[in-house]
Design a protein around this motif. Sequence first.
Motif, PDB file in Angstrom:
ATOM      1  N   LEU A 119       0.844  -1.198   0.000  1.00  0.00           N
ATOM      2  CA  LEU A 119       0.000   0.000   0.000  1.00  0.00           C
ATOM      3  C   LEU A 119       0.878   1.247   0.000  1.00  0.00           C
ATOM      4  N   ARG A 135      -7.670  -4.685  -4.053  1.00  0.00           N
ATOM      5  CA  ARG A 135      -8.049  -4.478  -2.648  1.00  0.00           C
ATOM      6  C   ARG A 135      -6.874  -3.822  -1.940  1.00  0.00           C
ATOM      7  N   PHE A 136      -7.195  -3.035  -0.942  1.00  0.00           N
ATOM      8  CA  PHE A 136      -6.183  -2.270  -0.227  1.00  0.00           C
ATOM      9  C   PHE A 136      -6.330  -2.540   1.261  1.00  0.00           C
ATOM     10  N   VAL A 159      -7.176   9.861   1.609  1.00  0.00           N
ATOM     11  CA  VAL A 159      -8.530   9.402   1.949  1.00  0.00           C
ATOM     12  C   VAL A 159      -9.163  10.154   3.112  1.00  0.00           C
ATOM     13  N   VAL A 174     -10.201  -2.844   1.940  1.00  0.00           N
ATOM     14  CA  VAL A 174     -10.995  -1.852   1.213  1.00  0.00           C
ATOM     15  C   VAL A 174     -11.048  -2.286  -0.241  1.00  0.00           C
ATOM     16  N   THR A 178     -14.770   1.214  -3.149  1.00  0.00           N
ATOM     17  CA  THR A 178     -14.631   2.066  -1.962  1.00  0.00           C
ATOM     18  C   THR A 178     -13.390   2.932  -2.078  1.00  0.00           C
ATOM     19  N   ALA A 179     -12.303   2.357  -2.581  1.00  0.00           N
ATOM     20  CA  ALA A 179     -11.073   3.124  -2.785  1.00  0.00           C
ATOM     21  C   ALA A 179     -11.309   4.299  -3.728  1.00  0.00           C
ATOM     22  N   LEU A 184      -8.705   7.234  -2.914  1.00  0.00           N
ATOM     23  CA  LEU A 184      -7.419   6.534  -2.932  1.00  0.00           C
ATOM     24  C   LEU A 184      -6.945   6.282  -4.354  1.00  0.00           C
TER      25      LEU A 184
END
Length: 266
Positions: A119, A135-136, A159, A174, A178-179, A184
């Motif tokens: 990340l 995904r994060f 964010v 996440v 959503t990111a 993000l």
Amino acid sequence: MSSDRTDTPGEPPLLIEHSGRVRTLVLNRPEVRNALSSGLIDALRTELANAGRADDVDVVILTGAGSAFCAGLDLAELGSSTESARLLDHADVPVGHPWRPIPKPIIGAVNGVAATGGLELALACDVLIASDRARFVDTHSRVGVLPGWGLTSRLPEAVGRGFARRMSLSGEFVDAETALRVGLVTEVVAHDRLMASAMDLAMSIAGSDQLAVRTMLDSYRRAEQHLVGPALDAEKDTSVQWMADFDPARVADRRSGIVERGRAGR
């Protein structure tokens, strides 16, 4: 598009691809979800520096081979030695950076999970595009290590304060949508369109006046420095204090649980 091997014999940890004035760097340890070994970190730093100096490169794309972008530091290596941890404090890399910044834009094409140190790699890019499979997650607190590549500065900048703290304190995943919603990433595309979309953006940037692009990018970075600089210093101080009592065995003990949790997507 051609590929160069960074070391022989055997499969290199980093692949280099060329298309026009765009250079793509591919993290190439798919069997361990592109976890960052000392060799991969060294190769990434070297090749980014080379791209920064190359006269035939205007834009860099960073992505991962296989199903993951990057699972962070190699916990197996970190659990048996402090070599990976020492690489966070490389003499040639400024505090809070995974690599020495280059004067050209870096597009992160996030093809799968970007976890913890992975990340941080993503956050160090100038622009992020995500596959719908991306995904994060920040699992620093779950693993028992602290960030050293600027996460506590760059994540809230991207964010917001509350969502950043939620990610870091909970270790929750996440998803890509959503990111996008929280800022993000700048775009989410179908997985099989990710590299084409990243290349389209890279070609668009490469088609601009490059003196203007690099001057604008430098201006953005200098404008951020009055906020980012003190935050990076605070993160560094915290990380140094934490590492003074660091026990690699503690990471090894938690490794299996973290890996299984990642596979389950929790």
